[in-house]
Design a protein around this motif. Sequence first.
Motif, mmCIF file in Angstrom:
data_model
loop_
_atom_site.group_PDB
_atom_site.id
_atom_site.type_symbol
_atom_site.label_atom_id
_atom_site.label_comp_id
_atom_site.label_asym_id
_atom_site.label_seq_id
_atom_site.Cartn_x
_atom_site.Cartn_y
_atom_site.Cartn_z
ATOM 1 N N LEU A 52 34.064 53.722 37.338
ATOM 2 C CA LEU A 52 33.383 52.549 37.815
ATOM 3 C C LEU A 52 33.108 51.790 37.209
ATOM 4 N N LYS A 53 32.269 51.574 36.067
ATOM 5 C CA LYS A 53 32.608 51.126 35.050
ATOM 6 C C LYS A 53 33.523 49.810 35.378
ATOM 7 N N SER A 54 34.444 50.555 34.915
ATOM 8 C CA SER A 54 35.960 49.875 34.804
ATOM 9 C C SER A 54 35.756 49.313 35.953
ATOM 10 N N GLN A 55 35.834 49.443 36.986
ATOM 11 C CA GLN A 55 36.384 48.589 38.322
ATOM 12 C C GLN A 55 34.764 47.217 38.896
ATOM 13 N N MET A 56 34.100 47.756 38.035
ATOM 14 C CA MET A 56 32.689 46.437 38.167
ATOM 15 C C MET A 56 33.846 45.137 37.515
ATOM 16 N N THR A 57 34.736 45.182 36.144
ATOM 17 C CA THR A 57 34.763 43.676 36.023
ATOM 18 C C THR A 57 36.034 43.439 36.978
ATOM 19 N N HIS A 58 36.493 43.555 38.201
ATOM 20 C CA HIS A 58 36.737 43.010 39.385
ATOM 21 C C HIS A 58 36.551 42.884 40.119
ATOM 22 N N LEU A 59 34.923 42.438 39.629
ATOM 23 C CA LEU A 59 33.539 42.299 41.236
ATOM 24 C C LEU A 59 33.329 40.384 40.636
ATOM 25 N N THR A 60 33.312 39.593 42.178
ATOM 26 C CA THR A 60 33.095 38.092 41.038
ATOM 27 C C THR A 60 31.463 38.419 41.788
ATOM 28 N N ALA A 61 30.705 37.089 40.549
ATOM 29 C CA ALA A 61 29.687 37.047 40.851
ATOM 30 C C ALA A 61 29.102 37.472 42.193
ATOM 31 N N ASN A 62 30.050 37.146 43.578
ATOM 32 C CA ASN A 62 29.153 37.452 44.977
ATOM 33 C C ASN A 62 29.921 38.761 45.478
ATOM 34 N N GLY A 63 30.194 39.536 44.385
ATOM 35 C CA GLY A 63 30.306 40.664 44.809
ATOM 36 C C GLY A 63 31.897 41.275 45.247
ATOM 37 N N GLN A 64 32.488 40.215 45.540
ATOM 38 C CA GLN A 64 33.932 39.886 45.968
ATOM 39 C C GLN A 64 35.261 41.067 44.838
#
Length: 107
Positions: A52-64
């Motif tokens: 999940l930590k790795s996946q967080m790098t894919h989220l933009t500032a607005n959560g996209q």
Amino acid sequence: VVKQWDQLLSEIDPTKTYRSASNNWATVALTGEYMRYKMGFSNSTDWFENELKSQMTHLTANGQYQDHSGYGGVLNPMPYDHFPRKYFSVMMEMGYNLSFSDVLHLS
């Protein structure tokens, strides 16, 4: 038969069962592992929290969610956002309240 399934579900080793992926498909595996944890078939959060930590790098500032695979760049079409969002929502619905709950609540 139920006891056999319970035993088999408890014996899954996510480090041997899944390969680490840097795309949105990893959300399927990490959500499944969270569900196993939540249902008492695993007592460790390490694997799915790391993924999940790795996946967080894919989220933009607005959560996209941005998918960085293929076509040599960043892809932002709605399917790349909706797919992982669905699995994050399952985790939140099942009571996820660990390291990334604040971020997932916004996505």
